[in-house]
Design a protein around this motif. Sequence first.
Motif, PDB file in Angstrom:
ATOM      1  N   SER A 108      14.100  -3.696   3.924  1.00 34.99           N
ATOM      2  CA  SER A 108      12.588  -3.204   4.685  1.00 34.99           C
ATOM      3  C   SER A 108      12.248  -2.964   5.675  1.00 34.99           C
ATOM      4  O   SER A 108      11.707  -2.544   5.979  1.00 34.99           O
ATOM      5  CB  SER A 108      11.270  -4.141   3.326  1.00 34.99           C
ATOM      6  OG  SER A 108      12.000  -3.324   1.169  1.00 34.99           O
ATOM      7  N   THR A 109      12.645  -4.903   6.117  1.00 36.72           N
ATOM      8  CA  THR A 109      11.942  -4.248   7.211  1.00 36.72           C
ATOM      9  C   THR A 109      12.922  -4.191   8.185  1.00 36.72           C
ATOM     10  O   THR A 109      12.630  -3.301   9.554  1.00 36.72           O
ATOM     11  CB  THR A 109      12.116  -6.099   7.092  1.00 36.72           C
ATOM     12  OG1 THR A 109      11.597  -7.091   7.181  1.00 36.72           O
ATOM     13  CG2 THR A 109      11.752  -6.876   9.605  1.00 36.72           C
ATOM     14  N   LEU A 141      12.093  -0.319   8.095  1.00 36.27           N
ATOM     15  CA  LEU A 141      10.605  -0.357   9.044  1.00 36.27           C
ATOM     16  C   LEU A 141      10.355  -0.138  10.858  1.00 36.27           C
ATOM     17  O   LEU A 141      10.377   0.204  11.555  1.00 36.27           O
ATOM     18  CB  LEU A 141      10.041  -1.011   8.568  1.00 36.27           C
ATOM     19  CG  LEU A 141       9.065  -0.313   7.334  1.00 36.27           C
ATOM     20  CD1 LEU A 141       8.047  -2.145   6.975  1.00 36.27           C
ATOM     21  CD2 LEU A 141       7.605  -0.133   7.130  1.00 36.27           C
ATOM     22  N   TYR A 194       9.577   2.249  13.618  1.00 38.50           N
ATOM     23  CA  TYR A 194       8.106   1.037  14.172  1.00 38.50           C
ATOM     24  C   TYR A 194       8.721   0.017  15.278  1.00 38.50           C
ATOM     25  O   TYR A 194       8.590  -1.489  14.755  1.00 38.50           O
ATOM     26  CB  TYR A 194       7.269   0.643  13.477  1.00 38.50           C
ATOM     27  CG  TYR A 194       6.746   2.124  12.506  1.00 38.50           C
ATOM     28  CD1 TYR A 194       5.903   3.183  13.483  1.00 38.50           C
ATOM     29  CD2 TYR A 194       7.289   2.087  11.080  1.00 38.50           C
ATOM     30  CE1 TYR A 194       5.135   3.871  12.065  1.00 38.50           C
ATOM     31  CE2 TYR A 194       6.073   2.928  10.076  1.00 38.50           C
ATOM     32  CZ  TYR A 194       5.285   3.711  10.480  1.00 38.50           C
ATOM     33  OH  TYR A 194       5.715   4.937   9.532  1.00 38.50           O
ATOM     34  N   SER A 196       5.894  -6.985  10.561  1.00 37.95           N
ATOM     35  CA  SER A 196       5.214  -6.206   9.279  1.00 37.95           C
ATOM     36  C   SER A 196       3.644  -5.903   9.398  1.00 37.95           C
ATOM     37  O   SER A 196       2.770  -5.140   8.484  1.00 37.95           O
ATOM     38  CB  SER A 196       5.041  -7.401   7.861  1.00 37.95           C
ATOM     39  OG  SER A 196       5.960  -6.777   7.332  1.00 37.95           O
ATOM     40  N   TYR A 230       3.378  -2.334  10.616  1.00 39.22           N
ATOM     41  CA  TYR A 230       4.413  -1.419   9.267  1.00 39.22           C
ATOM     42  C   TYR A 230       3.116  -1.973   8.179  1.00 39.22           C
ATOM     43  O   TYR A 230       2.982  -0.944   8.221  1.00 39.22           O
ATOM     44  CB  TYR A 230       4.987  -2.304   8.838  1.00 39.22           C
ATOM     45  CG  TYR A 230       6.262  -2.634   9.465  1.00 39.22           C
ATOM     46  CD1 TYR A 230       6.927  -1.570  11.238  1.00 39.22           C
ATOM     47  CD2 TYR A 230       7.219  -3.747   9.539  1.00 39.22           C
ATOM     48  CE1 TYR A 230       7.577  -2.772  11.362  1.00 39.22           C
ATOM     49  CE2 TYR A 230       8.667  -4.384  10.092  1.00 39.22           C
ATOM     50  CZ  TYR A 230       8.577  -3.997  11.310  1.00 39.22           C
ATOM     51  OH  TYR A 230       9.361  -4.444  12.573  1.00 39.22           O
ATOM     52  N   GLU A 277       0.316   1.184   9.525  1.00 31.10           N
ATOM     53  CA  GLU A 277       0.732   1.493  10.125  1.00 31.10           C
ATOM     54  C   GLU A 277       0.947   2.930   8.869  1.00 31.10           C
ATOM     55  O   GLU A 277       0.615   4.265   8.567  1.00 31.10           O
ATOM     56  CB  GLU A 277       2.296   2.527  10.504  1.00 31.10           C
ATOM     57  CG  GLU A 277       2.096   1.635  12.366  1.00 31.10           C
ATOM     58  CD  GLU A 277       1.015   2.727  12.888  1.00 31.10           C
ATOM     59  OE1 GLU A 277       1.468   4.062  12.736  1.00 31.10           O
ATOM     60  OE2 GLU A 277       0.702   2.399  13.760  1.00 31.10           O
ATOM     61  N   ARG A 278       1.208   2.137   7.624  1.00 31.30           N
ATOM     62  CA  ARG A 278       1.449   2.600   5.716  1.00 31.30           C
ATOM     63  C   ARG A 278       0.901   2.442   5.536  1.00 31.30           C
ATOM     64  O   ARG A 278       0.430   3.156   3.908  1.00 31.30           O
ATOM     65  CB  ARG A 278       2.914   2.082   5.800  1.00 31.30           C
ATOM     66  CG  ARG A 278       3.981   2.104   6.544  1.00 31.30           C
ATOM     67  CD  ARG A 278       4.585   3.899   6.846  1.00 31.30           C
ATOM     68  NE  ARG A 278       4.642   5.024   5.716  1.00 31.30           N
ATOM     69  CZ  ARG A 278       4.419   5.766   6.000  1.00 31.30           C
ATOM     70  NH1 ARG A 278       5.027   6.215   6.881  1.00 31.30           N
ATOM     71  NH2 ARG A 278       4.524   6.398   4.852  1.00 31.30           N
ATOM     72  N   ALA A 310       5.318  -5.973   3.482  1.00 32.17           N
ATOM     73  CA  ALA A 310       6.500  -5.182   4.424  1.00 32.17           C
ATOM     74  C   ALA A 310       7.099  -4.440   3.190  1.00 32.17           C
ATOM     75  O   ALA A 310       7.869  -3.140   3.167  1.00 32.17           O
ATOM     76  CB  ALA A 310       7.611  -6.186   4.641  1.00 32.17           C
ATOM     77  N   ALA A 365       4.895  -1.542   2.271  1.00 35.38           N
ATOM     78  CA  ALA A 365       5.242  -0.443   3.205  1.00 35.38           C
ATOM     79  C   ALA A 365       6.390   0.434   3.361  1.00 35.38           C
ATOM     80  O   ALA A 365       6.274   1.538   3.275  1.00 35.38           O
ATOM     81  CB  ALA A 365       4.761  -1.225   3.718  1.00 35.38           C
ATOM     82  N   ALA A 366       7.458  -0.203   3.315  1.00 39.81           N
ATOM     83  CA  ALA A 366       8.488   0.466   3.217  1.00 39.81           C
ATOM     84  C   ALA A 366       9.110   1.812   2.017  1.00 39.81           C
ATOM     85  O   ALA A 366       8.944   2.145   1.416  1.00 39.81           O
ATOM     86  CB  ALA A 366       9.501  -0.780   2.865  1.00 39.81           C
ATOM     87  N   GLN A 377       7.408   4.983   2.845  1.00 39.55           N
ATOM     88  CA  GLN A 377       7.652   5.592   3.802  1.00 39.55           C
ATOM     89  C   GLN A 377       9.113   7.196   3.139  1.00 39.55           C
ATOM     90  O   GLN A 377       9.147   7.061   1.781  1.00 39.55           O
ATOM     91  CB  GLN A 377       9.626   4.980   4.480  1.00 39.55           C
ATOM     92  CG  GLN A 377       9.113   3.705   5.739  1.00 39.55           C
ATOM     93  CD  GLN A 377       9.712   3.245   6.500  1.00 39.55           C
ATOM     94  OE1 GLN A 377      10.369   1.931   5.561  1.00 39.55           O
ATOM     95  NE2 GLN A 377       9.432   4.285   7.363  1.00 39.55           N
TER      96      GLN A 377
END
Length: 415
Positions: A61-62, A65, A69, A75, A78, A81-82, A354, A357-358, A361
């Motif tokens: 995931s990191t 992202l 970014y 995170s 991230y 943003e997400r 994180a 957020a991922a 995407q």
Amino acid sequence: MSTPPQLSRRLGLTDAVFIGLGSMLGAGVFAAFTPAAQAAGNGLLVGLVVAAIVAFCNATSTAQLAAVYPESGGSYVYGRERLGAWWGFVAGWSFVVGKIASCAAMALTFAAYAAPAGWERPVAVAAVLALAAVNYLGVSKTARLTRAIVVVVLVALAIAVAAASVDGLSMDLGSDSLVAGGWHGILQSAGLLFFAFAGYARVATLGEEVRDPARTIPLAITIALSITVVIYALVAVVVLGALGPEGVAATATPLADAASGAWAWAEPVVRVGAAVAALGALLGLIAGIGRTSLAMARRHDLPHWLSAVHPRFHTPHRAEVAVAVVVTALVLTVDLRGAIGFSSFGVLLYYVVANVAAFTQPADERRYPRALQVAGALGCLALVATLPPLAIGIGVVVLAVGVGYRLVTLRIVAR
């Protein structure tokens, strides 16, 4: 108007890998096995597998992202943003407070191996101040020093494994032995051992200082984590085989004790390696916290004066000075086990954000299936729930303090 000084892209793939290794090896090999053995005995091997799986999910995931970014903050950025500003704040606050506890743990680990009896805390404080000064002078100096540290640590680990294996290993790895501590104990050991894997995020927090970040960051994270998992597994089997779970649980220096049985000269060598490893982890931690604090201060989620970048050294110098002050206070007041538990609480929450957020995407930004992000988020929450109660309680209080700080700040700004 003149352009304010910015961070510089000076780090290549090798630099990024070594920073990840330096951040992970000191944390895990020399600090986390003792509390993990106290929680689960031989079952820490199962806990190590669980921690590695959760870490792998988080790493994917990191990496996914960070490729999109490539900014300082990891995170925190991230999440903003997400998912929105509050998600980002929770991630950033959890990271900063959790990793500050990690700094204290690494400083205390260094002192346990290197300081004379009774001098542990003053020596730990000296280590914090010295490495904060190195980071203050620039990230390229951090990267060069980290390479040297990783080489010393790998040599010390090789000697420790060889010495501990000379007389043979005796360990019952039957299924009954591995689960004798119960599944709660195994999961608690996984949560404590996760503390050891979290260093791969240091690469992502340096996103503004890595060349070709879309390629370098994901690759560096994968390489550093893979190497670390292999080393941890080898060392865990050897140390448990030499000392047994009770022996590992009873000592703050399990690798040095395991090495001393066959070769007397090996123990001081391993102690030097352990001290250097802790310094390497501390060096990377201070750099990562400084960059996340910089990102949060830029958006007024921390005091804005922390957002300054030094005009000559191109480092977040005020943030790093502030981190050094807080870590020094913790070193003078906390113990190692408490620091590790609280650090795991904060870092696991950081990775929950994180993973979520991922998960959001779109297809053109994806590198890994969404199932990994679901597994990572659920795994982090499960490990948080099984940490020692004191660590959970302190973590909840500190998280509430952060939320309260942001609410007050937002009200002041609104007025």
